[in-house]
Motif scaffolding. Structure first.
Motif, PDB file in Angstrom:
ATOM      1  N   ILE A  89      17.405  60.990  52.270  1.00  0.00           N
ATOM      2  CA  ILE A  89      15.715  59.938  51.853  1.00  0.00           C
ATOM      3  C   ILE A  89      16.666  58.891  50.572  1.00  0.00           C
ATOM      4  N   TYR A  90      17.462  60.241  50.325  1.00  0.00           N
ATOM      5  CA  TYR A  90      17.921  59.824  48.546  1.00  0.00           C
ATOM      6  C   TYR A  90      19.098  58.594  49.111  1.00  0.00           C
ATOM      7  N   SER A  92      18.806  56.355  51.847  1.00  0.00           N
ATOM      8  CA  SER A  92      17.972  54.930  51.747  1.00  0.00           C
ATOM      9  C   SER A  92      17.745  54.643  51.153  1.00  0.00           C
ATOM     10  N   GLY A  93      16.643  54.735  49.527  1.00  0.00           N
ATOM     11  CA  GLY A  93      16.708  54.468  48.510  1.00  0.00           C
ATOM     12  C   GLY A  93      18.289  53.846  47.341  1.00  0.00           C
ATOM     13  N   GLN A  96      18.778  50.463  49.835  1.00  0.00           N
ATOM     14  CA  GLN A  96      17.600  49.115  49.343  1.00  0.00           C
ATOM     15  C   GLN A  96      17.800  49.526  47.494  1.00  0.00           C
ATOM     16  N   HIS A 121      10.643  49.574  47.906  1.00  0.00           N
ATOM     17  CA  HIS A 121      11.320  50.422  49.136  1.00  0.00           C
ATOM     18  C   HIS A 121      11.949  51.308  49.131  1.00  0.00           C
ATOM     19  N   CYS A 125      11.425  55.752  48.571  1.00  0.00           N
ATOM     20  CA  CYS A 125      12.230  57.059  48.965  1.00  0.00           C
ATOM     21  C   CYS A 125      12.659  57.155  48.631  1.00  0.00           C
ATOM     22  N   TYR A 126      12.608  57.384  46.710  1.00  0.00           N
ATOM     23  CA  TYR A 126      13.107  58.194  45.562  1.00  0.00           C
ATOM     24  C   TYR A 126      12.168  59.449  45.491  1.00  0.00           C
TER      25      TYR A 126
END
Length: 170
Positions: A89-90, A92-93, A96, A121, A125-126
């Protein structure tokens, strides 16, 4: 005529820690292609090395201002190979957010709207990463705050007011 084909050589598995240090150093020297190459060498001999995957994701995202679509797709694919849900998740942020920064060109019509969408986005994620992070890890909050400050400092980084959402190119 001499043969001009070349084959990649494998590094020794024992050299992976030193190679990782070199990859980090090349990123700090703003030489992401060199860092990328080293990470690819590491992953050839240690395919699940999480540090090499993270460093490769970062090295690819360092290149977004030069070549976006191809490196973005590769970075996103690598995120899926991270074993830890928080990391997926991190990072991915991170991808983005860096895509937002690469797409933003002050004064260029529409780039602020596109950057805003990427930042939104990233912030999603963050926020999700912060919800599952250990108490001693505020990295996702720090990144969230960076996104907010980018939006605050650049008046043209905002949602498009016409009701039409800009298309984010992947």
């Amino acid at each position: 005529m001499a043969d001009t084909t070349h084959e990649l050589k494998l590094i020794h598995k024992e050299s992976v820690p030193v190679a990782l240090e070199k990859a980090h150093r090349y990123r700090l020297l703003n030489e992401p292609m060199e860092a990328e190459s080293i990470c690819l060498d590491i992953l050839k001999v240690d395919p699940k090395n999480q540090q090499a995957i993270v460093t490769l994701i970062l090295a690819l995202s360092d290149q977004f201002s030069v070549t976006t679509r191809q490196t973005y797709k590769r970075a996103k694919e690598l995120v899926d190979s991270l074993e830890d849900n928080y990391d997926r998740i991190y990072y991915s942020g991170i991808i983005q957010e860096r895509r937002a920064k690469a797409s933003y060109r002050p004064g260029k019509a529409g780039s602020g709207h596109v950057a805003y969408q990427w930042l939104q986005h990233a912030m999603e994620c963050y926020e999700a990463a912060a919800a599952i992070s250990p108490p001693d890890n505020d990295d996702a909050i720090l990144r969230w705050n960076t996104c907010v400050r980018i939006i605050e400092r650049h008046p043209d980084v905002k949602a498009e007011e016409t009701g039409r959402t800009p298309q984010l190119l992947e």
